[in-house]
Design a protein around this motif. Structure first.
Motif, PDB file in Angstrom:
ATOM      1  N   ASP A 322      54.800   7.608  -4.904  1.00  0.00           N
ATOM      2  CA  ASP A 322      54.683   7.791  -3.436  1.00  0.00           C
ATOM      3  C   ASP A 322      53.539   7.372  -2.871  1.00  0.00           C
ATOM      4  OD1 ASP A 322      53.223   9.641  -4.880  1.00  0.00           O
ATOM      5  OD2 ASP A 322      53.966  11.454  -3.832  1.00  0.00           O
ATOM      6  N   GLY A 323      52.849   6.372  -3.260  1.00  0.00           N
ATOM      7  CA  GLY A 323      51.783   5.716  -2.736  1.00  0.00           C
ATOM      8  C   GLY A 323      51.943   4.185  -3.072  1.00  0.00           C
ATOM      9  N   GLY A 324      50.716   3.307  -3.102  1.00  0.00           N
ATOM     10  CA  GLY A 324      51.063   1.935  -3.387  1.00  0.00           C
ATOM     11  C   GLY A 324      49.729   1.056  -2.783  1.00  0.00           C
ATOM     12  N   MET A 325      50.049   0.113  -2.152  1.00  0.00           N
ATOM     13  CA  MET A 325      49.206  -0.846  -1.803  1.00  0.00           C
ATOM     14  C   MET A 325      48.521  -0.355  -0.558  1.00  0.00           C
ATOM     15  SD  MET A 325      51.675  -3.947  -0.144  1.00  0.00           S
ATOM     16  CE  MET A 325      50.232  -5.055   0.108  1.00  0.00           C
ATOM     17  N   SER A 326      48.954   0.724   0.175  1.00  0.00           N
ATOM     18  CA  SER A 326      48.433   1.240   1.069  1.00  0.00           C
ATOM     19  C   SER A 326      47.155   2.216   0.729  1.00  0.00           C
ATOM     20  CB  SER A 326      49.537   2.267   2.063  1.00  0.00           C
ATOM     21  OG  SER A 326      50.019   3.244   1.284  1.00  0.00           O
ATOM     22  N   ASP A 327      47.146   2.616  -0.372  1.00  0.00           N
ATOM     23  CA  ASP A 327      45.983   3.324  -1.018  1.00  0.00           C
ATOM     24  C   ASP A 327      45.258   2.726  -1.978  1.00  0.00           C
ATOM     25  OD1 ASP A 327      47.031   4.619  -3.790  1.00  0.00           O
ATOM     26  OD2 ASP A 327      48.692   4.857  -2.446  1.00  0.00           O
ATOM     27  N   ASN A 328      45.856   1.556  -2.486  1.00  0.00           N
ATOM     28  CA  ASN A 328      45.215   0.776  -3.602  1.00  0.00           C
ATOM     29  C   ASN A 328      45.795  -0.555  -3.396  1.00  0.00           C
ATOM     30  OD1 ASN A 328      43.839  -0.421  -5.584  1.00  0.00           O
ATOM     31  ND2 ASN A 328      44.371   0.845  -7.218  1.00  0.00           N
ATOM     32  N   ILE A 329      44.843  -1.369  -2.508  1.00  0.00           N
ATOM     33  CA  ILE A 329      45.269  -2.937  -2.219  1.00  0.00           C
ATOM     34  C   ILE A 329      44.925  -3.753  -3.353  1.00  0.00           C
ATOM     35  CG2 ILE A 329      42.871  -3.406  -0.959  1.00  0.00           C
ATOM     36  CD1 ILE A 329      46.741  -4.591  -0.049  1.00  0.00           C
ATOM     37  N   ARG A 330      44.074  -3.480  -4.142  1.00  0.00           N
ATOM     38  CA  ARG A 330      43.433  -4.247  -5.251  1.00  0.00           C
ATOM     39  C   ARG A 330      44.457  -5.030  -6.014  1.00  0.00           C
ATOM     40  NH1 ARG A 330      40.442  -2.732  -8.973  1.00  0.00           N
ATOM     41  NH2 ARG A 330      38.786  -4.320  -8.874  1.00  0.00           N
ATOM     42  N   PRO A 331      45.477  -4.503  -6.684  1.00  0.00           N
ATOM     43  CA  PRO A 331      46.399  -5.229  -7.621  1.00  0.00           C
ATOM     44  C   PRO A 331      46.970  -6.314  -6.556  1.00  0.00           C
ATOM     45  CG  PRO A 331      46.789  -2.922  -7.933  1.00  0.00           C
ATOM     46  CD  PRO A 331      45.847  -2.831  -6.699  1.00  0.00           C
ATOM     47  N   ALA A 332      47.549  -5.988  -5.523  1.00  0.00           N
ATOM     48  CA  ALA A 332      47.960  -7.182  -4.443  1.00  0.00           C
ATOM     49  C   ALA A 332      47.031  -8.178  -3.958  1.00  0.00           C
ATOM     50  CB  ALA A 332      48.785  -6.377  -3.473  1.00  0.00           C
ATOM     51  N   LEU A 333      45.875  -7.736  -3.645  1.00  0.00           N
ATOM     52  CA  LEU A 333      44.942  -8.494  -3.119  1.00  0.00           C
ATOM     53  C   LEU A 333      44.006  -9.520  -4.124  1.00  0.00           C
ATOM     54  CD1 LEU A 333      43.100  -9.154  -0.725  1.00  0.00           C
ATOM     55  CD2 LEU A 333      41.479  -7.387  -1.518  1.00  0.00           C
ATOM     56  N   TYR A 334      43.994  -9.195  -5.316  1.00  0.00           N
ATOM     57  CA  TYR A 334      43.165 -10.112  -6.385  1.00  0.00           C
ATOM     58  C   TYR A 334      43.843  -9.844  -7.743  1.00  0.00           C
ATOM     59  CZ  TYR A 334      39.110  -6.680  -5.539  1.00  0.00           C
ATOM     60  OH  TYR A 334      38.692  -5.650  -5.418  1.00  0.00           O
ATOM     61  N   GLY A 335      44.825  -9.118  -7.962  1.00  0.00           N
ATOM     62  CA  GLY A 335      45.257  -9.129  -9.284  1.00  0.00           C
ATOM     63  C   GLY A 335      44.662  -8.126  -9.961  1.00  0.00           C
ATOM     64  N   ALA A 336      44.160  -6.939  -9.686  1.00  0.00           N
ATOM     65  CA  ALA A 336      43.247  -6.065 -10.211  1.00  0.00           C
ATOM     66  C   ALA A 336      44.254  -5.251 -11.335  1.00  0.00           C
ATOM     67  CB  ALA A 336      42.560  -5.033  -9.424  1.00  0.00           C
ATOM     68  N   LYS A 337      43.914  -4.970 -12.676  1.00  0.00           N
ATOM     69  CA  LYS A 337      44.643  -4.207 -13.436  1.00  0.00           C
ATOM     70  C   LYS A 337      44.335  -2.929 -13.652  1.00  0.00           C
ATOM     71  CE  LYS A 337      45.872  -8.672 -15.973  1.00  0.00           C
ATOM     72  NZ  LYS A 337      46.059  -9.244 -17.083  1.00  0.00           N
ATOM     73  N   TYR A 338      45.316  -1.868 -13.849  1.00  0.00           N
ATOM     74  CA  TYR A 338      44.939  -0.552 -14.363  1.00  0.00           C
ATOM     75  C   TYR A 338      45.659  -0.094 -15.519  1.00  0.00           C
ATOM     76  CZ  TYR A 338      42.965  -0.455  -9.507  1.00  0.00           C
ATOM     77  OH  TYR A 338      41.975  -0.650  -8.212  1.00  0.00           O
ATOM     78  N   THR A 339      45.285   1.167 -15.866  1.00  0.00           N
ATOM     79  CA  THR A 339      46.282   1.747 -16.858  1.00  0.00           C
ATOM     80  C   THR A 339      46.668   3.090 -16.283  1.00  0.00           C
ATOM     81  OG1 THR A 339      44.287   2.831 -17.891  1.00  0.00           O
ATOM     82  CG2 THR A 339      44.912   0.734 -18.789  1.00  0.00           C
ATOM     83  N   ALA A 340      47.527   3.631 -16.933  1.00  0.00           N
ATOM     84  CA  ALA A 340      48.332   5.010 -16.313  1.00  0.00           C
ATOM     85  C   ALA A 340      48.875   5.726 -17.618  1.00  0.00           C
ATOM     86  CB  ALA A 340      49.370   4.468 -15.274  1.00  0.00           C
ATOM     87  N   VAL A 341      49.044   6.810 -17.359  1.00  0.00           N
ATOM     88  CA  VAL A 341      49.688   7.906 -18.168  1.00  0.00           C
ATOM     89  C   VAL A 341      50.636   9.017 -17.450  1.00  0.00           C
ATOM     90  CG1 VAL A 341      47.654   7.954 -19.772  1.00  0.00           C
ATOM     91  CG2 VAL A 341      47.694   9.663 -18.032  1.00  0.00           C
ATOM     92  N   SER A 342      51.497   9.412 -18.206  1.00  0.00           N
ATOM     93  CA  SER A 342      52.334  10.602 -17.562  1.00  0.00           C
ATOM     94  C   SER A 342      51.552  11.856 -17.531  1.00  0.00           C
ATOM     95  CB  SER A 342      53.649  10.677 -18.434  1.00  0.00           C
ATOM     96  OG  SER A 342      54.280   9.595 -18.369  1.00  0.00           O
ATOM     97  N   ALA A 343      50.985  12.426 -16.541  1.00  0.00           N
ATOM     98  CA  ALA A 343      49.762  13.156 -16.567  1.00  0.00           C
ATOM     99  C   ALA A 343      50.412  14.735 -16.995  1.00  0.00           C
ATOM    100  CB  ALA A 343      49.220  13.512 -15.178  1.00  0.00           C
ATOM    101  N   GLY A 344      51.632  15.042 -16.714  1.00  0.00           N
ATOM    102  CA  GLY A 344      52.185  16.233 -17.376  1.00  0.00           C
ATOM    103  C   GLY A 344      52.927  16.054 -18.843  1.00  0.00           C
ATOM    104  N   LYS A 345      52.975  14.917 -19.131  1.00  0.00           N
ATOM    105  CA  LYS A 345      53.669  14.758 -20.538  1.00  0.00           C
ATOM    106  C   LYS A 345      52.591  14.053 -21.566  1.00  0.00           C
ATOM    107  CE  LYS A 345      58.196  14.012 -18.008  1.00  0.00           C
ATOM    108  NZ  LYS A 345      59.353  13.137 -18.061  1.00  0.00           N
ATOM    109  N   MET A 346      51.392  14.634 -21.410  1.00  0.00           N
ATOM    110  CA  MET A 346      50.431  13.818 -22.348  1.00  0.00           C
ATOM    111  C   MET A 346      50.783  13.694 -23.752  1.00  0.00           C
ATOM    112  SD  MET A 346      48.326  12.342 -20.362  1.00  0.00           S
ATOM    113  CE  MET A 346      46.468  12.192 -21.109  1.00  0.00           C
ATOM    114  N   MET A 347      51.180  14.759 -24.384  1.00  0.00           N
ATOM    115  CA  MET A 347      51.918  14.825 -25.816  1.00  0.00           C
ATOM    116  C   MET A 347      52.996  13.917 -26.107  1.00  0.00           C
ATOM    117  SD  MET A 347      49.020  16.430 -26.615  1.00  0.00           S
ATOM    118  CE  MET A 347      49.125  16.910 -28.375  1.00  0.00           C
ATOM    119  N   ASP A 348      53.770  13.802 -25.147  1.00  0.00           N
ATOM    120  CA  ASP A 348      55.089  12.881 -25.315  1.00  0.00           C
ATOM    121  C   ASP A 348      54.636  11.398 -25.732  1.00  0.00           C
ATOM    122  OD1 ASP A 348      55.999  15.223 -24.687  1.00  0.00           O
ATOM    123  OD2 ASP A 348      57.479  14.675 -23.100  1.00  0.00           O
ATOM    124  N   PRO A 349      55.494  10.854 -26.613  1.00  0.00           N
ATOM    125  CA  PRO A 349      55.160   9.400 -26.864  1.00  0.00           C
ATOM    126  C   PRO A 349      55.293   8.554 -25.363  1.00  0.00           C
ATOM    127  CG  PRO A 349      56.584  10.431 -28.313  1.00  0.00           C
ATOM    128  CD  PRO A 349      56.463  11.377 -27.214  1.00  0.00           C
TER     129      PRO A 349
END
Length: 442
Positions: A322-349
């Motif tokens: 429910d967000g995207g480049m409006s709240d984080n333009i960096r990936p679209a602007l210059y290819g910035a890379k991030y990591t992510a997790v499923s915050a409510g399923k941290m113990m799941d594979p």
């Protein structure tokens, strides 16, 4: 998976930040939500200051607030006895509203307006970092008309090309910032200010770029500025009391990034300055640095809620948030890379390979390509790490999306410090069309 600062996993299998359940935060404040681990900000600030203290060097650590500006973060910086780097009248106004000590505010920028400079004089800030010849004339005009003193630094480009993205490289000769050290511009600028009755030149400033992982460029920049300082003493009998070596210290966004501890960057600068001052019998200057990203970058985590999922057979699976480049333009602007997790399923594979897509009406609105989550279903909370720098400060209302709320977490407590925008906020500056009886513009 790599966690940052005070992040951990609780007995519910949820990500926690500053001792607070991330799923609870998303439920309480809604999403997208930018969450700051304030204990990590404090830890980083303390580490920079301690490195100078251990070396016995007088220093100022100035938070480069373009990375993230708000009244609350300025208040935390004040608590940590930091100085503050601002780059616009808006950031200065925010600092004033936070009652930040004026003598510790440094005003940067390559095109400060006359009105912004007047505002800096009004508030009697600690220093203006001069970037160009027009600014010299404007500051002279204001100081002479008011008969008011002002401290200045000269921003110079030392000709050091740091290993970083072209968009965030600033120390090379071909830069919109500063006076060139090699072609005589820096000398010309200095002479225009030397012995001025109201302007005190404290020294030089440089900033060679951002997201830098090695110390060699900082060493070369420090050497270049020290050589010029020695030259100015020989030619003009002028000793610089301040040497500002900027910021740009890298952080870890993904496993590919290998940042050094803050102390390593600082020690490299210290070694050059100490060595050259001894070699030339030069008085040890006060060293200023300007960490921004390295204070707030990995202290920030954005929480999103998942929506639709689309699988392109043989290509990829898109999970929309429910967000995207409006709240984080960096990936679209210059290819910035991030990591992510499923915050409510941290113990799941985390085995499902997906691309996290934003909701903006742009094909390029992809926050992370090819990352791994626990099996995604609608309504999951996804946490994207290291979004504390240059996300909210670069956010927009593209597609008329409201900007997210911001929360500070520390020691199990959480506090809203920027409220979520509403639709009413988005149109509050709009003026309806004024029509004549004929229906046309008057």
């Amino acid at each position: 998976m790599h966690l940052y600062g005070t992040q951990s996993v609780n007995n519910l299998g949820h990500l926690t930040i500053g001792g607070v359940d991330a799923v609870e935060l998303a439920t309480t404040y809604g999403t997208p939500l930018l969450v700051y681990d304030i204990a990590l900000f404090r830890q980083r600030a303390k580490a920079f200051k301690e490195t100078f203290k251990q070396a016995g060097i007088k220093a100022q650590v100035a938070y480069a607030s373009k990375a993230f500006s708000s009244i609350a973060i300025y208040e935390v910086a004040k608590q940590m006895n930091l100085s503050l780097d601002v780059v616009s009248g808006g950031e200065l106004y925010t600092a004033v509203m936070a009652d930040f000590p004026r003598e510790k505010i440094h005003f940067h920028g390559n095109n400060k307006s006359f009105e912004e400079l007047q505002y800096a004089f009004d508030e009697k800030i600690g220093c203006i970092v001069i970037d160009n010849f027009l600014e010299i004339e404007l500051i002279k005009e204001i100081s002479e008309a008011r008969q008011q003193s002002m401290n200045v630094l000269l921003r110079v480009t030392p000709g050091v090309n740091a290993s970083t993205h072209d968009y965030i490289t600033t120390g090379q000769e071909d830069s919109k910032f500063g006076f060139d050290l090699k072609n005589g511009q820096a000398d010309d600028a200095f002479l225009k200010l030397f012995n001025h009755p109201y302007i005190t030149v404290l020294g030089m400033h440089c900033h060679i770029g951002s997201q830098i992982f090695e110390t060699a460029a900082f060493r070369l920049a420090a050497e270049a500025l020290m050589e010029k300082m020695v030259e100015w003493r020989k030619k003009f009998k002028f000793v610089c009391p301040v040497l500002n070596l900027g910021g740009g210290f890298g952080i870890r966004y993904t496993s590919e990034d290998k940042p050094l501890p803050p102390s390593d960057y600082v020690q490299e600068m210290e070694n050059v300055v100490l060595s050259m001052t001894r070699e030339h019998n030069y008085p040890l200057p006060e060293i200023w640095i300007e960490p921004g990203r390295s204070l707030v970058g990995d202290a920030g985590t954005t929480l999103y809620k998942t929506g639709s999922t689309k699988t392109v057979p043989g290509t990829r699976t898109y999970v929309a948030v429910d967000g995207g480049m409006s709240d984080n333009i960096r990936p679209a602007l210059y290819g910035a890379k991030y990591t992510a997790v499923s915050a409510g399923k941290m113990m799941d594979p985390h085995l499902d390979k997906v691309t996290i897509a934003g909701k903006c009406c742009e094909s390029g609105d992809k926050l992370i390509e090819d990352t791994y989550l626990a099996e995604p279903v609608e309504g999951d909370i996804v946490a994207v790490f290291c979004t504390g720098a240059y996300t909210y400060s670069m956010a927009s209302n593209y597609n008329r999306l409201p900007k997210p709320a911001i929360v500070f977490c520390e020691d199990g407590e959480h506090q809203l410090i920027v409220r979520r925008e509403t639709y009413e906020d988005i149109i509050k500056l709009d003026i309806p069309l004024q029509k004549t009886d004929s229906g046309k513009l008057s």
